[in-house]
Design a protein around this motif. Sequence first.
Motif, PDB file in Angstrom:
ATOM      1  N   ALA A 216      -2.457 -39.541   5.523  1.00 29.75           N
ATOM      2  CA  ALA A 216      -4.383 -39.614   5.331  1.00 29.75           C
ATOM      3  C   ALA A 216      -4.930 -40.254   5.945  1.00 29.75           C
ATOM      4  O   ALA A 216      -6.368 -39.520   6.358  1.00 29.75           O
ATOM      5  CB  ALA A 216      -4.397 -39.535   3.627  1.00 29.75           C
ATOM      6  N   GLU A 217      -5.125 -41.611   6.055  1.00 28.20           N
ATOM      7  CA  GLU A 217      -5.989 -42.322   6.758  1.00 28.20           C
ATOM      8  C   GLU A 217      -5.899 -41.993   8.600  1.00 28.20           C
ATOM      9  O   GLU A 217      -6.603 -41.749   9.431  1.00 28.20           O
ATOM     10  CB  GLU A 217      -5.542 -43.361   7.258  1.00 28.20           C
ATOM     11  N   GLN A 218      -4.551 -41.363   9.226  1.00 21.63           N
ATOM     12  CA  GLN A 218      -3.946 -40.777  10.180  1.00 21.63           C
ATOM     13  C   GLN A 218      -4.799 -39.363  10.278  1.00 21.63           C
ATOM     14  O   GLN A 218      -5.388 -39.405  11.402  1.00 21.63           O
ATOM     15  CB  GLN A 218      -3.142 -40.512  10.895  1.00 21.63           C
ATOM     16  N   GLU A 219      -4.698 -39.093   9.545  1.00 24.32           N
ATOM     17  CA  GLU A 219      -5.103 -37.203   9.036  1.00 24.32           C
ATOM     18  C   GLU A 219      -6.776 -37.593   9.089  1.00 24.32           C
ATOM     19  O   GLU A 219      -7.456 -36.558  10.663  1.00 24.32           O
ATOM     20  CB  GLU A 219      -5.101 -36.415   8.578  1.00 24.32           C
ATOM     21  N   VAL A 220      -7.737 -38.603   9.284  1.00 28.15           N
ATOM     22  CA  VAL A 220      -9.111 -38.723   8.726  1.00 28.15           C
ATOM     23  C   VAL A 220      -9.388 -38.409   9.732  1.00 28.15           C
ATOM     24  O   VAL A 220     -11.022 -38.471  10.272  1.00 28.15           O
ATOM     25  CB  VAL A 220      -9.121 -39.329   7.169  1.00 28.15           C
ATOM     26  N   GLU A 221      -8.491 -39.438  10.534  1.00 30.22           N
ATOM     27  CA  GLU A 221      -9.066 -40.389  11.957  1.00 30.22           C
ATOM     28  C   GLU A 221      -9.112 -39.205  13.081  1.00 30.22           C
ATOM     29  O   GLU A 221     -10.246 -38.944  13.761  1.00 30.22           O
ATOM     30  CB  GLU A 221      -8.389 -41.190  12.647  1.00 30.22           C
ATOM     31  N   LEU A 222      -7.619 -38.282  13.069  1.00 30.02           N
ATOM     32  CA  LEU A 222      -7.732 -37.569  13.714  1.00 30.02           C
ATOM     33  C   LEU A 222      -9.304 -36.493  13.806  1.00 30.02           C
ATOM     34  O   LEU A 222      -9.510 -35.126  14.565  1.00 30.02           O
ATOM     35  CB  LEU A 222      -6.318 -36.528  14.151  1.00 30.02           C
ATOM     36  N   ALA A 223      -9.093 -35.988  12.122  1.00 33.01           N
ATOM     37  CA  ALA A 223     -10.262 -34.989  11.841  1.00 33.01           C
ATOM     38  C   ALA A 223     -11.829 -35.031  12.604  1.00 33.01           C
ATOM     39  O   ALA A 223     -12.349 -34.570  12.774  1.00 33.01           O
ATOM     40  CB  ALA A 223      -9.863 -34.211  10.087  1.00 33.01           C
ATOM     41  N   LYS A 224     -12.128 -36.898  12.304  1.00 33.16           N
ATOM     42  CA  LYS A 224     -13.551 -37.162  12.830  1.00 33.16           C
ATOM     43  C   LYS A 224     -13.432 -36.799  14.061  1.00 33.16           C
ATOM     44  O   LYS A 224     -14.309 -36.397  14.757  1.00 33.16           O
ATOM     45  CB  LYS A 224     -13.545 -38.425  12.348  1.00 33.16           C
ATOM     46  N   ASP A 225     -12.488 -37.079  15.200  1.00 35.08           N
ATOM     47  CA  ASP A 225     -12.288 -36.830  16.267  1.00 35.08           C
ATOM     48  C   ASP A 225     -12.523 -35.445  17.056  1.00 35.08           C
ATOM     49  O   ASP A 225     -13.666 -34.990  17.452  1.00 35.08           O
ATOM     50  CB  ASP A 225     -11.362 -37.473  16.780  1.00 35.08           C
ATOM     51  N   THR A 226     -11.395 -34.446  16.141  1.00 33.77           N
ATOM     52  CA  THR A 226     -12.207 -33.361  16.364  1.00 33.77           C
ATOM     53  C   THR A 226     -13.174 -32.827  15.943  1.00 33.77           C
ATOM     54  O   THR A 226     -14.277 -31.931  16.676  1.00 33.77           O
ATOM     55  CB  THR A 226     -11.104 -32.351  15.439  1.00 33.77           C
ATOM     56  N   LEU A 227     -13.548 -33.402  14.786  1.00 36.67           N
ATOM     57  CA  LEU A 227     -15.351 -32.686  14.571  1.00 36.67           C
ATOM     58  C   LEU A 227     -16.335 -33.384  15.264  1.00 36.67           C
ATOM     59  O   LEU A 227     -17.663 -32.351  15.465  1.00 36.67           O
ATOM     60  CB  LEU A 227     -15.421 -32.692  12.876  1.00 36.67           C
ATOM     61  N   ALA A 228     -16.079 -34.676  15.681  1.00 44.13           N
ATOM     62  CA  ALA A 228     -17.345 -34.836  17.143  1.00 44.13           C
ATOM     63  C   ALA A 228     -16.278 -34.223  17.627  1.00 44.13           C
ATOM     64  O   ALA A 228     -18.042 -33.826  18.585  1.00 44.13           O
ATOM     65  CB  ALA A 228     -16.877 -36.459  16.948  1.00 44.13           C
ATOM     66  N   PHE A 229     -16.087 -33.761  18.206  1.00 45.41           N
ATOM     67  CA  PHE A 229     -15.953 -33.291  20.206  1.00 45.41           C
ATOM     68  C   PHE A 229     -16.652 -31.583  19.736  1.00 45.41           C
ATOM     69  O   PHE A 229     -17.056 -31.291  20.798  1.00 45.41           O
ATOM     70  CB  PHE A 229     -14.492 -33.141  19.815  1.00 45.41           C
ATOM     71  N   ALA A 230     -16.308 -31.011  18.067  1.00 46.86           N
ATOM     72  CA  ALA A 230     -16.953 -29.770  18.027  1.00 46.86           C
ATOM     73  C   ALA A 230     -18.697 -29.924  17.721  1.00 46.86           C
ATOM     74  O   ALA A 230     -19.403 -28.922  18.333  1.00 46.86           O
ATOM     75  CB  ALA A 230     -16.462 -28.863  17.035  1.00 46.86           C
ATOM     76  N   LEU A 231     -18.444 -30.975  17.480  1.00 43.63           N
ATOM     77  CA  LEU A 231     -20.551 -31.228  17.346  1.00 43.63           C
ATOM     78  C   LEU A 231     -21.191 -31.412  18.603  1.00 43.63           C
ATOM     79  O   LEU A 231     -21.827 -30.943  18.593  1.00 43.63           O
ATOM     80  CB  LEU A 231     -20.463 -32.512  16.291  1.00 43.63           C
ATOM     81  N   GLN A 232     -20.154 -32.110  19.528  1.00 48.96           N
ATOM     82  CA  GLN A 232     -20.217 -32.793  21.316  1.00 48.96           C
ATOM     83  C   GLN A 232     -20.530 -31.552  21.962  1.00 48.96           C
ATOM     84  O   GLN A 232     -21.897 -31.001  22.716  1.00 48.96           O
ATOM     85  CB  GLN A 232     -19.783 -33.339  21.166  1.00 48.96           C
ATOM     86  N   SER A 233     -20.372 -30.397  21.624  1.00 51.70           N
ATOM     87  CA  SER A 233     -20.024 -28.881  22.543  1.00 51.70           C
ATOM     88  C   SER A 233     -20.710 -28.438  21.562  1.00 51.70           C
ATOM     89  O   SER A 233     -21.426 -27.810  22.691  1.00 51.70           O
ATOM     90  CB  SER A 233     -18.347 -28.043  22.234  1.00 51.70           C
ATOM     91  N   ALA A 234     -21.235 -28.245  20.653  1.00 56.31           N
ATOM     92  CA  ALA A 234     -22.592 -27.431  20.562  1.00 56.31           C
ATOM     93  C   ALA A 234     -23.561 -28.016  20.485  1.00 56.31           C
ATOM     94  O   ALA A 234     -24.686 -27.080  21.456  1.00 56.31           O
ATOM     95  CB  ALA A 234     -22.290 -27.362  18.712  1.00 56.31           C
ATOM     96  N   GLN A 235     -23.802 -29.401  20.893  1.00 54.45           N
ATOM     97  CA  GLN A 235     -24.511 -29.597  21.583  1.00 54.45           C
ATOM     98  C   GLN A 235     -25.895 -29.321  22.594  1.00 54.45           C
ATOM     99  O   GLN A 235     -25.530 -29.395  23.324  1.00 54.45           O
ATOM    100  CB  GLN A 235     -24.920 -31.838  21.436  1.00 54.45           C
ATOM    101  N   SER A 236     -23.870 -29.656  24.138  1.00 60.67           N
ATOM    102  CA  SER A 236     -23.956 -29.472  24.606  1.00 60.67           C
ATOM    103  C   SER A 236     -23.799 -27.862  25.381  1.00 60.67           C
ATOM    104  O   SER A 236     -24.902 -27.088  26.187  1.00 60.67           O
ATOM    105  CB  SER A 236     -22.291 -29.631  26.164  1.00 60.67           C
TER     106      SER A 236
END
Length: 418
Positions: A198-218
Amino acid sequence: MIKDTSAQDTAITSKKRRLKPIVVGAAVLIAVALSAHAIITTETVSQSVDKSSLQIATVKRGELVRDIAATGRIVAANAPQVYSPEQGLATLLVRAGDTVEQDQIVAEVKSPELENNLQQEKSEALRLEGEFEQQKLETRRQTLLLNKQLDLAKVELQAAERENRRAHASIEGHLISQIDFEKAEDDLARARLNVAHAEQEVELAKDTLAFALQSAQSALNRQRFVVSELERKISNLAVTASVSGVVGNLLVAPKSVVSVNQPLMTLVDLSAYEAEVNVAESYANNIGIGMDVELTIGARKVIGTLSAISPEVTEREVTTRVRFSQDALSQIRQNQQISARILLENKDDVVKVRRGGFLDAGGFVAYKLDGDVARRIDIETGVTSMREVEILSGLQPGEQIIVSGYQKFQQAPSVLLR
């Protein structure tokens, strides 16, 4: 009775008879002298020229400035053209000869296509901005869900640890079977594994969501840049003057359709002038950037500097540019005709004489004055300028020569000046 008056008469000698031999003698001497002069003249002088029709100069010693004569005109040092920024309908707000200030609007270009593109891109920017806000909400939701799963896994781990401790206490008191004890151990291991995953999935999901948010921002930022560029282009449709001066030539008609980067008009900066001087092709190899140039502008003479030389020859002439100070000058006009002297070299302590038509004979002979007779002598000339020529041999300072043309002398060894 008086016989006669002979006793009173006195004999007088005639003066006329005494002067006659003297006059005759003087006449004879004059005739002899004239005859002798005629004989001498006939022997030494073969030509006779009116002295008033000749140009006579004295040989001097001093400084000689080697130069080149040229003509030119005054041009504006800065005469930029105004261009159309976009394709559209151009409206000129000034006329030829109007005075303009820097940043003054001189023309407007109307581009419906550009304005339509701006509205479309603004709409796209609003859509991307909505998607970006939606992505931020989705990121928050996904983060909350993952944190919930991690917290539940941690709770299950705590329960498993508690059951494991109870199982250890029970097995020691022989209250549970070995199978139940092992099951408690397995449940604890499973709970620990679930927490780790669960801890690993949370870290991976955070990175994925941050990348998607950054792409939308770009994507949103890029669209904002597109809108900003279109707004800049539309603002540039109001064409401004790049310099203060006057409007030169209008290159398009008012209310005409123009293309991108098409010249609209020429502006002339009246605050800075240069001289455009045309130099004969034969002197092109003698001139160089940085040479001093004496300009005659109206009744004033100024010294400028050769700043540019054209690399090509046009109509057997090389075009050059001369910069000069306009501080002491007034009423300079565009295309005003001027004369120029390009100063090539300064030579000190040289024997020189005023330049004249005698150089047409090649500069190898001259007629030097000796009283009323001009005698042909051999000379050697050096460098020449617009006004003077260097004498290397054959003449000394103080002597006089005829500097006008020698065509009428017919190469005579001596000429009588009358």
